[in-house]
Design a protein around this motif. Sequence first.
Motif, mmCIF file in Angstrom:
data_model
loop_
_atom_site.group_PDB
_atom_site.id
_atom_site.type_symbol
_atom_site.label_atom_id
_atom_site.label_comp_id
_atom_site.label_asym_id
_atom_site.label_seq_id
_atom_site.Cartn_x
_atom_site.Cartn_y
_atom_site.Cartn_z
ATOM 1 N N SER A 123 117.251 -31.268 47.071
ATOM 2 C CA SER A 123 117.700 -32.550 47.608
ATOM 3 C C SER A 123 117.914 -33.553 46.477
ATOM 4 O O SER A 123 117.533 -33.323 45.320
ATOM 5 N N ARG A 124 118.457 -34.706 46.836
ATOM 6 C CA ARG A 124 118.670 -35.759 45.845
ATOM 7 C C ARG A 124 117.364 -36.225 45.221
ATOM 8 O O ARG A 124 117.320 -36.613 44.060
ATOM 9 N N ALA A 125 116.280 -36.174 45.972
ATOM 10 C CA ALA A 125 114.981 -36.595 45.457
ATOM 11 C C ALA A 125 114.210 -35.447 44.811
ATOM 12 O O ALA A 125 113.057 -35.633 44.407
ATOM 13 N N ASP A 163 114.654 -35.457 52.318
ATOM 14 C CA ASP A 163 114.412 -36.830 51.861
ATOM 15 C C ASP A 163 114.357 -37.784 53.047
ATOM 16 O O ASP A 163 113.427 -38.588 53.189
ATOM 17 N N GLY A 164 115.381 -37.707 53.923
ATOM 18 C CA GLY A 164 115.418 -38.573 55.089
ATOM 19 C C GLY A 164 114.306 -38.256 56.075
ATOM 20 O O GLY A 164 113.720 -39.158 56.692
ATOM 21 N N SER A 165 113.989 -36.967 56.211
ATOM 22 C CA SER A 165 112.929 -36.578 57.139
ATOM 23 C C SER A 165 111.585 -37.152 56.702
ATOM 24 O O SER A 165 110.773 -37.563 57.541
ATOM 25 N N ARG A 166 111.329 -37.187 55.402
ATOM 26 C CA ARG A 166 110.086 -37.776 54.911
ATOM 27 C C ARG A 166 109.961 -39.238 55.346
ATOM 28 O O ARG A 166 108.863 -39.725 55.598
ATOM 29 N N ARG A 167 111.077 -39.941 55.416
ATOM 30 C CA ARG A 167 111.045 -41.347 55.785
ATOM 31 C C ARG A 167 110.708 -41.551 57.260
ATOM 32 O O ARG A 167 110.418 -42.674 57.683
ATOM 33 N N GLU A 220 125.651 -40.646 53.676
ATOM 34 C CA GLU A 220 124.507 -39.868 53.194
ATOM 35 C C GLU A 220 124.033 -38.842 54.210
ATOM 36 O O GLU A 220 122.931 -38.297 54.073
ATOM 37 N N GLN A 221 124.836 -38.542 55.221
ATOM 38 C CA GLN A 221 124.460 -37.534 56.208
ATOM 39 C C GLN A 221 125.098 -36.206 55.818
ATOM 40 O O GLN A 221 126.328 -36.087 55.772
ATOM 41 N N PRO A 222 124.287 -35.180 55.520
ATOM 42 C CA PRO A 222 124.795 -34.002 54.813
ATOM 43 C C PRO A 222 125.706 -33.075 55.602
ATOM 44 O O PRO A 222 126.322 -32.197 54.992
ATOM 45 N N GLU A 223 125.813 -33.218 56.912
ATOM 46 C CA GLU A 223 126.747 -32.347 57.644
ATOM 47 C C GLU A 223 128.186 -32.837 57.575
ATOM 48 O O GLU A 223 129.103 -32.063 57.814
ATOM 49 N N TRP A 224 128.396 -34.126 57.264
ATOM 50 C CA TRP A 224 129.749 -34.674 57.287
ATOM 51 C C TRP A 224 130.465 -34.435 55.958
ATOM 52 O O TRP A 224 129.865 -34.467 54.881
ATOM 53 N N LEU A 225 131.774 -34.236 56.038
ATOM 54 C CA LEU A 225 132.611 -34.002 54.860
ATOM 55 C C LEU A 225 133.731 -35.035 54.833
ATOM 56 O O LEU A 225 134.903 -34.718 55.060
ATOM 57 N N PRO A 226 133.412 -36.304 54.567
ATOM 58 C CA PRO A 226 134.437 -37.348 54.618
ATOM 59 C C PRO A 226 135.561 -37.129 53.618
ATOM 60 O O PRO A 226 136.687 -37.600 53.822
ATOM 61 N N ASP A 227 135.284 -36.404 52.522
ATOM 62 C CA ASP A 227 136.315 -36.106 51.522
ATOM 63 C C ASP A 227 136.659 -34.625 51.490
ATOM 64 O O ASP A 227 137.190 -34.113 50.500
ATOM 65 N N ALA A 230 135.529 -30.383 52.067
ATOM 66 C CA ALA A 230 134.520 -29.539 51.432
ATOM 67 C C ALA A 230 134.596 -29.615 49.909
ATOM 68 O O ALA A 230 133.574 -29.641 49.218
ATOM 69 N N ALA A 231 135.809 -29.664 49.369
ATOM 70 C CA ALA A 231 135.962 -29.686 47.910
ATOM 71 C C ALA A 231 135.394 -30.967 47.309
ATOM 72 O O ALA A 231 134.981 -30.976 46.150
ATOM 73 N N GLY A 232 135.363 -32.041 48.091
ATOM 74 C CA GLY A 232 134.865 -33.314 47.590
ATOM 75 C C GLY A 232 133.444 -33.618 48.007
ATOM 76 O O GLY A 232 133.006 -34.770 47.876
ATOM 77 N N ALA A 233 132.706 -32.623 48.499
ATOM 78 C CA ALA A 233 131.331 -32.863 48.958
ATOM 79 C C ALA A 233 130.479 -33.392 47.810
ATOM 80 O O ALA A 233 130.380 -32.766 46.746
ATOM 81 N N ALA A 234 129.848 -34.540 48.018
ATOM 82 C CA ALA A 234 129.098 -35.201 46.949
ATOM 83 C C ALA A 234 127.606 -34.933 47.003
ATOM 84 O O ALA A 234 126.948 -34.872 45.963
ATOM 85 N N LEU A 235 127.041 -34.771 48.198
ATOM 86 C CA LEU A 235 125.596 -34.623 48.327
ATOM 87 C C LEU A 235 125.164 -33.203 47.949
ATOM 88 O O LEU A 235 125.791 -32.229 48.390
ATOM 89 N N PRO A 236 124.098 -33.048 47.175
ATOM 90 C CA PRO A 236 123.646 -31.691 46.842
ATOM 91 C C PRO A 236 123.223 -30.902 48.075
ATOM 92 O O PRO A 236 123.370 -29.673 48.106
ATOM 93 N N GLU A 237 122.702 -31.585 49.097
ATOM 94 C CA GLU A 237 122.334 -30.895 50.332
ATOM 95 C C GLU A 237 123.571 -30.305 51.008
ATOM 96 O O GLU A 237 123.535 -29.183 51.528
ATOM 97 N N THR A 238 124.655 -31.060 51.006
ATOM 98 C CA THR A 238 125.902 -30.570 51.604
ATOM 99 C C THR A 238 126.438 -29.382 50.825
ATOM 100 O O THR A 238 126.839 -28.365 51.412
ATOM 101 N N ARG A 239 126.453 -29.498 49.521
ATOM 102 C CA ARG A 239 126.973 -28.400 48.697
ATOM 103 C C ARG A 239 126.137 -27.131 48.882
ATOM 104 O O ARG A 239 126.676 -26.014 48.914
ATOM 105 N N ALA A 240 124.832 -27.298 49.022
ATOM 106 C CA ALA A 240 123.967 -26.136 49.238
ATOM 107 C C ALA A 240 124.294 -25.456 50.563
ATOM 108 O O ALA A 240 124.355 -24.218 50.635
#
Length: 464
Positions: free
Chosen positions: A45-47, A110-114, A139-146, A148-158
């Motif tokens: 995750s990001r954290a 990360d979000g679940s911990r919160r 910051e929601q990892p299921e969405w691909l606003p850009d 799949a090729a532009g996925a920014a979150l490491p959770e999404t890429r994983a």
Amino acid sequence: MVTRCGGKTLPPLLRYPSVDELGLRAAALVDRRPRDARLRRVGTSRAGLPLRLLSVGHGSRQVLVVAGPHANEPVGGATVLRLAERALADPRLCDGADVTWNLLLCLDPDGSRRNEGWLSGPYTLGHHFRNFFRPGFMEQPEWLPDGAAGAALPETRALLALQDELRPFFQCSLHGVDVGGGFVELTRDLPGMAPRLAQIATRFDIPLELAPYDTLYWPTLGPAVYRIPPPRRGDLAAAITEAAVESTWFHPHPYGTVTAVVEAPMWGVAAVQDPSAPADTEDALRAVTRTLRRDTVLLQELLARIRPCLGTAGDVDRLLAPVDDYVLVCPGIADSWDPDTGPGTDADGAARPLPPLATSGLTALRISARRIALRTAGLLHQLVTATGQDPYGATADLDRLIDAWCADYHDGHGARWIPVARQAEYQTRVVLAAFDLARHRGPVPGPAARPLGMPATRAEVPFE
């Protein structure tokens, strides 16, 4: 079932598991059945928290189940542990079906911990919303606003890499509804899903949503079963309110994957399954939109009072992002529901009137309008509490609003708490029903398989 790990006995899971407990219980299961279960890290995750995949069985056909895609919806963690136990106990689910179950314990740790401030209870609406966290849309990892090729979150890429590695014939995303009822969303039809869902819901006394806000404009495949439309690019407001955007739900579509999004409620409301005709739909809609506009103004005023005292710390920014999202979309939502302002528009600007609404649909809109306001108030409450700065007395106003709006859920809608064990068992059985239908479904023709790790383009996706 009692689980042992490192000589310690873990009690039966009657509450939502934390991120750490999910890992502990999965490791205990692997210790108990090392030949049949494996646990591996598939990302970070990001954290810096590990994304763990629990795999059960050795079949050539792959199932992927994703828990915790939304940080405030923790039931999926309990569900994946139940699914692992079922798959180990029933050969028909693994070797007998030539299937391997791949269970992602939590996509957004990360979000679940919160959210751990409310996970162990007490399970009251006020405690939940005062400790609620859900990240902003970007910051929601299921969405691909850009895409799949532009996925920014490491959770999404994983997750994308895992989908390309496994090419599952069946994928399930586990979600929770805070207040309302259960329903299922599918990327491909699974004939027979609706009666199975109804049977399971009846057995566990779970109300089913006959017109969820999420699926307001989507095709209906049967009572409480909906077809997810092909993704399309849209503005932020459309994405937040409709979820018909590019997502990891559709990414494995070229492999013939059937994706099921299974929603399980925390607090059930009986009226979401009421098919009766309302006395006056337009008057009811006017009341809902008036309330939403009024609540939005109150929240905007509170935000204006609070913002100057917050500073610019990173934690503040993460809490403010969803607040700004909610405040952004509320006026447009109210306009699209108001019979006096004309129909709403889709992402291409075309007019789109509301579909005919039964009591179930109007109830869903009332619940959704209140949900946006309560989530915003809860996040503002956390912002003030975290900073310790409240020169304008916003905390008292927020407490008053949260208490009143929670009372509306409880007294006005009859919202009743559903025990965690029952939520998880309901969701587990719905997943197994969808799996059974998917595994007997014939192969879906699609394009030639692309190399592993290569994202799907819009043109490649053979939407039915």
